[in-house]
Design a protein around this motif. Structure first.
Motif, PDB file in Angstrom:
ATOM      1  N   MET A   1       8.473  16.455  13.508  1.00 44.82           N
ATOM      2  CA  MET A   1       7.109  16.334  13.966  1.00 44.82           C
ATOM      3  C   MET A   1       6.385  15.218  13.227  1.00 44.82           C
ATOM      4  SD  MET A   1       5.531  19.768  15.089  1.00 44.82           S
ATOM      5  CE  MET A   1       6.372  20.895  16.128  1.00 44.82           C
ATOM      6  N   SER A   2       7.125  14.267  12.745  1.00 44.18           N
ATOM      7  CA  SER A   2       6.547  13.153  12.012  1.00 44.18           C
ATOM      8  C   SER A   2       5.545  12.403  12.878  1.00 44.18           C
ATOM      9  CB  SER A   2       7.660  12.213  11.562  1.00 44.18           C
ATOM     10  OG  SER A   2       7.116  11.064  11.002  1.00 44.18           O
ATOM     11  N   GLY A   3       4.338  12.172  12.350  1.00 42.23           N
ATOM     12  CA  GLY A   3       3.315  11.440  13.067  1.00 42.23           C
ATOM     13  C   GLY A   3       2.486  12.284  14.004  1.00 42.23           C
ATOM     14  N   GLU A   4       2.870  13.530  14.231  1.00 44.00           N
ATOM     15  CA  GLU A   4       2.087  14.383  15.103  1.00 44.00           C
ATOM     16  C   GLU A   4       0.960  15.011  14.307  1.00 44.00           C
ATOM     17  OE1 GLU A   4       4.582  17.157  17.096  1.00 44.00           O
ATOM     18  OE2 GLU A   4       5.486  15.626  18.347  1.00 44.00           O
ATOM     19  N   ARG A   5      -0.182  15.191  14.964  1.00 42.29           N
ATOM     20  CA  ARG A   5      -1.316  15.763  14.260  1.00 42.29           C
ATOM     21  C   ARG A   5      -2.241  16.493  15.217  1.00 42.29           C
ATOM     22  NH1 ARG A   5      -3.683   9.996  12.430  1.00 42.29           N
ATOM     23  NH2 ARG A   5      -3.808   9.068  14.479  1.00 42.29           N
ATOM     24  N   VAL A   6      -3.065  17.324  14.609  1.00 41.69           N
ATOM     25  CA  VAL A   6      -4.129  18.012  15.316  1.00 41.69           C
ATOM     26  C   VAL A   6      -5.415  17.309  14.908  1.00 41.69           C
ATOM     27  CG1 VAL A   6      -5.361  20.181  15.633  1.00 41.69           C
ATOM     28  CG2 VAL A   6      -2.880  20.207  15.281  1.00 41.69           C
ATOM     29  N   VAL A   7      -6.092  16.732  15.871  1.00 36.88           N
ATOM     30  CA  VAL A   7      -7.328  15.999  15.618  1.00 36.88           C
ATOM     31  C   VAL A   7      -8.485  16.877  16.060  1.00 36.88           C
ATOM     32  CG1 VAL A   7      -8.660  13.920  16.163  1.00 36.88           C
ATOM     33  CG2 VAL A   7      -6.157  13.801  16.007  1.00 36.88           C
ATOM     34  N   VAL A   8      -9.485  17.020  15.196  1.00 39.37           N
ATOM     35  CA  VAL A   8     -10.648  17.844  15.542  1.00 39.37           C
ATOM     36  C   VAL A   8     -11.919  17.044  15.299  1.00 39.37           C
ATOM     37  CG1 VAL A   8     -10.702  18.946  13.252  1.00 39.37           C
ATOM     38  CG2 VAL A   8     -11.816  20.065  15.185  1.00 39.37           C
ATOM     39  N   GLY A   9     -12.805  17.098  16.288  1.00 37.85           N
ATOM     40  CA  GLY A   9     -14.115  16.472  16.151  1.00 37.85           C
ATOM     41  C   GLY A   9     -15.071  17.431  15.479  1.00 37.85           C
ATOM     42  N   VAL A  10     -15.735  16.961  14.423  1.00 41.94           N
ATOM     43  CA  VAL A  10     -16.644  17.804  13.644  1.00 41.94           C
ATOM     44  C   VAL A  10     -18.032  17.179  13.661  1.00 41.94           C
ATOM     45  CG1 VAL A  10     -17.107  18.802  11.372  1.00 41.94           C
ATOM     46  CG2 VAL A  10     -14.742  18.511  12.144  1.00 41.94           C
ATOM     47  N   SER A  11     -19.035  18.004  13.952  1.00 42.53           N
ATOM     48  CA  SER A  11     -20.415  17.523  13.910  1.00 42.53           C
ATOM     49  C   SER A  11     -21.288  18.400  13.022  1.00 42.53           C
ATOM     50  CB  SER A  11     -21.009  17.488  15.322  1.00 42.53           C
ATOM     51  OG  SER A  11     -21.122  18.805  15.834  1.00 42.53           O
ATOM     52  N   GLY A  12     -20.819  19.601  12.737  1.00 47.56           N
ATOM     53  CA  GLY A  12     -21.612  20.555  11.975  1.00 47.56           C
ATOM     54  C   GLY A  12     -22.216  21.636  12.846  1.00 47.56           C
ATOM     55  N   SER A  13     -22.103  21.502  14.180  1.00 48.27           N
ATOM     56  CA  SER A  13     -22.617  22.529  15.083  1.00 48.27           C
ATOM     57  C   SER A  13     -21.736  23.772  15.009  1.00 48.27           C
ATOM     58  CB  SER A  13     -22.640  22.000  16.521  1.00 48.27           C
ATOM     59  OG  SER A  13     -21.311  21.837  16.986  1.00 48.27           O
ATOM     60  N   LEU A  34      -3.622  18.022   9.926  1.00 47.20           N
ATOM     61  CA  LEU A  34      -4.962  18.198  10.466  1.00 47.20           C
ATOM     62  C   LEU A  34      -5.767  16.946  10.154  1.00 47.20           C
ATOM     63  CD1 LEU A  34      -7.229  20.016  11.688  1.00 47.20           C
ATOM     64  CD2 LEU A  34      -7.773  20.608   9.321  1.00 47.20           C
ATOM     65  N   THR A  35      -6.328  16.330  11.177  1.00 48.71           N
ATOM     66  CA  THR A  35      -7.195  15.173  11.002  1.00 48.71           C
ATOM     67  C   THR A  35      -8.580  15.553  11.501  1.00 48.71           C
ATOM     68  OG1 THR A  35      -5.344  13.657  11.327  1.00 48.71           O
ATOM     69  CG2 THR A  35      -7.545  12.740  11.539  1.00 48.71           C
ATOM     70  N   ALA A  36      -9.509  15.712  10.570  1.00 48.19           N
ATOM     71  CA  ALA A  36     -10.890  16.056  10.919  1.00 48.19           C
ATOM     72  C   ALA A  36     -11.708  14.773  10.966  1.00 48.19           C
ATOM     73  CB  ALA A  36     -11.470  17.017   9.884  1.00 48.19           C
ATOM     74  N   VAL A  37     -12.418  14.585  12.070  1.00 45.86           N
ATOM     75  CA  VAL A  37     -13.154  13.339  12.302  1.00 45.86           C
ATOM     76  C   VAL A  37     -14.630  13.648  12.473  1.00 45.86           C
ATOM     77  CG1 VAL A  37     -13.384  11.323  13.795  1.00 45.86           C
ATOM     78  CG2 VAL A  37     -11.145  12.403  13.515  1.00 45.86           C
ATOM     79  N   ILE A  38     -15.462  12.954  11.704  1.00 45.11           N
ATOM     80  CA  ILE A  38     -16.904  12.992  11.931  1.00 45.11           C
ATOM     81  C   ILE A  38     -17.337  11.574  12.240  1.00 45.11           C
ATOM     82  CG2 ILE A  38     -17.589  12.716   9.512  1.00 45.11           C
ATOM     83  CD1 ILE A  38     -19.879  14.774  10.203  1.00 45.11           C
ATOM     84  N   VAL A  39     -18.168  11.438  13.240  1.00 41.19           N
ATOM     85  CA  VAL A  39     -18.610  10.134  13.709  1.00 41.19           C
ATOM     86  C   VAL A  39     -20.087   9.977  13.377  1.00 41.19           C
ATOM     87  CG1 VAL A  39     -18.812   8.660  15.738  1.00 41.19           C
ATOM     88  CG2 VAL A  39     -16.908  10.251  15.550  1.00 41.19           C
ATOM     89  N   TRP A  40     -20.448   8.778  12.960  1.00 43.33           N
ATOM     90  CA  TRP A  40     -21.844   8.539  12.601  1.00 43.33           C
ATOM     91  C   TRP A  40     -22.310   7.193  13.145  1.00 43.33           C
ATOM     92  CZ3 TRP A  40     -23.415   4.367   9.644  1.00 43.33           C
ATOM     93  CH2 TRP A  40     -22.403   3.650   9.026  1.00 43.33           C
ATOM     94  N   GLU A  41     -23.600   7.066  13.222  1.00 50.05           N
ATOM     95  CA  GLU A  41     -24.241   5.809  13.598  1.00 50.05           C
ATOM     96  C   GLU A  41     -25.618   5.797  12.945  1.00 50.05           C
ATOM     97  OE1 GLU A  41     -24.378   2.481  14.218  1.00 50.05           O
ATOM     98  OE2 GLU A  41     -22.886   2.993  15.730  1.00 50.05           O
ATOM     99  N   THR A  42     -26.131   4.625  12.672  1.00 55.51           N
ATOM    100  CA  THR A  42     -27.468   4.534  12.086  1.00 55.51           C
ATOM    101  C   THR A  42     -28.491   4.986  13.124  1.00 55.51           C
ATOM    102  OG1 THR A  42     -27.642   2.224  12.748  1.00 55.51           O
ATOM    103  CG2 THR A  42     -26.846   2.655  10.521  1.00 55.51           C
ATOM    104  N   GLU A 106       0.729  11.082  22.687  1.00 54.17           N
ATOM    105  CA  GLU A 106       0.983  12.307  23.444  1.00 54.17           C
ATOM    106  C   GLU A 106       1.344  13.478  22.546  1.00 54.17           C
ATOM    107  OE1 GLU A 106       3.554  11.814  26.766  1.00 54.17           O
ATOM    108  OE2 GLU A 106       2.503  10.029  27.454  1.00 54.17           O
ATOM    109  N   GLY A 107       1.875  13.221  21.347  1.00 55.83           N
ATOM    110  CA  GLY A 107       2.238  14.287  20.417  1.00 55.83           C
ATOM    111  C   GLY A 107       1.066  14.862  19.648  1.00 55.83           C
ATOM    112  N   HIS A 108      -0.112  14.304  19.857  1.00 58.72           N
ATOM    113  CA  HIS A 108      -1.309  14.800  19.195  1.00 58.72           C
ATOM    114  C   HIS A 108      -1.949  15.913  20.021  1.00 58.72           C
ATOM    115  CE1 HIS A 108      -1.899  10.637  17.083  1.00 58.72           C
ATOM    116  NE2 HIS A 108      -0.857  11.312  16.623  1.00 58.72           N
ATOM    117  N   LEU A 109      -2.805  16.662  19.381  1.00 51.62           N
ATOM    118  CA  LEU A 109      -3.629  17.661  20.054  1.00 51.62           C
ATOM    119  C   LEU A 109      -5.061  17.385  19.643  1.00 51.62           C
ATOM    120  CD1 LEU A 109      -4.155  20.324  21.639  1.00 51.62           C
ATOM    121  CD2 LEU A 109      -3.810  21.525  19.467  1.00 51.62           C
ATOM    122  N   LEU A 110      -5.979  17.252  20.593  1.00 53.05           N
ATOM    123  CA  LEU A 110      -7.386  17.034  20.301  1.00 53.05           C
ATOM    124  C   LEU A 110      -8.138  18.333  20.508  1.00 53.05           C
ATOM    125  CD1 LEU A 110      -9.796  15.233  19.612  1.00 53.05           C
ATOM    126  CD2 LEU A 110      -9.896  14.575  22.027  1.00 53.05           C
TER     127      LEU A 110
END
Length: 162
Positions: A1-13, A34-42, A106-110
């Motif tokens: 499973m090399s390179g496969e990951r679970v990606v989750v969008g986090v906002s705090g909600s 597990l790859t947790a992603v938070i997105v920001w902008e000014t 394709e091996g990822h899960l969002l």
């Protein structure tokens, strides 16, 4: 499973905290990172910040996003799990595009959170039509009827013990 990951969008909600818990469970069961992603902008938006960049201001908002991401792990899980490889990403940009770019194989899960009847949610709609990997949408936890109405009317005096 090399390179496969679970990606989750986090906002705090609440929905994103539920998504974070579900993503950790999925990462544990599948052996993925597990790859947790938070997105920001000014606050002034991308267009103005491109014309008049301010590195100090941008660094401030990036730090605030990092704090929100760490706080989300605390609130949802009691801290960063140690039994799963975790990668935390703080990325500037639009949430849909960033999540699409991070979950690009394709091996990822969002995993994203959402309110049950908010089918029109722009980020969820964007990733639904633009990612190649499987998408798991996790609903926000239900709250008792009128709880939000009641909580909006709570004042500091309601917490003082006599």
């Amino acid at each position: 499973m090399s390179g496969e990951r679970v990606v989750v969008g986090v906002s705090g909600s609440l929905a994103s905290l539920a998504a974070l818990r579900a993503a950790v469970t999925e990462a544990r069961h599948s052996g993925r990172e597990l790859t947790a992603v938070i997105v920001w902008e000014t606050p002034e938006g991308r267009a103005l910040s491109v014309r008049h960049p301010d590195r100090i201001w941008a660094a401030h908002w990036a730090r605030q996003a990092r704090k929100r991401l760490d706080q989300a792990f605390e609130e949802a899980l009691g801290g960063t799990p140690t039994d799963v490889p975790v990668r935390k990403l703080v990325v500037r940009g639009g949430p849909g595009r960033v999540l699409r770019d991070v979950a690009h194989k394709e091996g990822h899960l969002l995993v994203v959170g959402g309110r049950p009847r908010a089918w029109w949610a722009p980020v969820r709609q964007y990733v639904r039509w633009n990612v190649r990997c499987p998408l798991l949408t996790v609903p926000a936890p239900a709250h008792p009827k009128r709880a939000a109405w009641t909580l909006r009317r709570v004042g500091a005096e309601d917490f003082i013990k006599l």
